[in-house]
Design an enzyme around this catalytic site. Structure first.
Site: not given
Length: 262
Positions: A128, A167, A177, A180, A182
């Site tokens: 991110y 990640y 994870r 994906h 959000h």
């Protein structure tokens, strides 16, 4: 910026989309809490500290819950739904180019028009653009990782991005994870607002994710997984994934083990 990158076009130009009846008035369906994942799930470690310690209060809905903010096209920029271009400095971001599209639906399956859909994600390496993200994957200088779109009169939305990477995270020693995206969806009232995550069909990390395994209902888990949609893909450019979002009711889209706003 790469001038050769084609502009984002409506995926429905490749496939007709049925029109939905107009949205009705009134309150919203009650939630069936018995089909939701538990708020306290020890396998998902952070849920232990943030799950309620006392019984939830049940309050009757008022006007403030069944009404909500109104958004218009003037609130959005021309590249808000194009994550490939909206942060690009000197070229396109690295990664697999994809289109995500679908409809925002109410409890009865009718499209929710003119509602704001916000989305944010990691880059293709799984990192991110956030100061607290210290994963060793590099930051992509041409990718911001966030955007927004407004649904049309039928509740339809779409955006273009790069497929996020998986990640690691500090749940157990080797927890990862799945890839994906959000989502935050406002709906037509504050009681409809939903914050959720979309996953990708065929990801082998989905069945072993400590967050996703808190969902006891396989059908509910399937509602978080976007299937590949070749009919809406852009040839020689981007694959497409279909993700419909149901705000409340028996077919509602879940946010894993949180029930607030769903």
């Amino acid at each position: 910026m790469n001038a050769q990158a084609p502009a984002l076009r409506d995926p429905r130009l490749n496939r007709p989309e049925p029109l939905a009846p107009p949205l009705g008035d009134g309150g919203f369906f009650q939630r069936d809490r018995s089909i939701h994942p538990p708020a306290h799930a020890p396998g998902y470690k952070s849920s232990v500290l943030r799950s309620p310690r006392q019984s939830l209060l049940s309050l009757e809905g008022s006007v403030s819950e069944i009404t909500g903010p109104v958004f218009g096209h003037n609130d959005l920029g021309p590249l808000d739904n194009d994550l490939i271009r909206n942060y690009a400095k000197d070229g396109d971001p690295v990664g697999e180019r994809i289109i995500v599209h679908g409809r925002v639906l109410d409890e009865t399956g009718r499209g929710v028009p003119n509602t704001l859909v916000e989305f944010w994600q990691a880059n293709a390496g799984g990192r991110y653009r956030h100061k607290k993200d210290t994963y060793l994957a590099p930051i992509d200088p041409n990718f911001g990782g966030c955007g927004r779109a407004l649904t049309d009169d039928t509740g339809y939305y779409y955006f273009r991005t790069v497929k996020p990477g998986p990640y690691p995270w500090r749940n157990y020693v080797n927890s990862w994870r799945p890839a994906h995206i959000h989502f935050s969806v406002f709906g037509s009232g504050f009681a409809q607002r939903l914050i959720t995550q979309m996953y990708f069909e065929g990801d082998p990390l989905i069945p072993i994710c400590p967050i996703l395994t808190t969902i006891p209902d396989k059908d509910a888990l399937d509602r978080l997984v976007a299937p590949l949609d070749l009919n809406a893909s852009a040839p020689f450019d981007s694959l497409a994934y279909r993700f419909d979002i149901v705000l409340r009711g028996q077919r509602s889209t879940y946010f894993e083990n949180r029930t607030a706003g769903n």
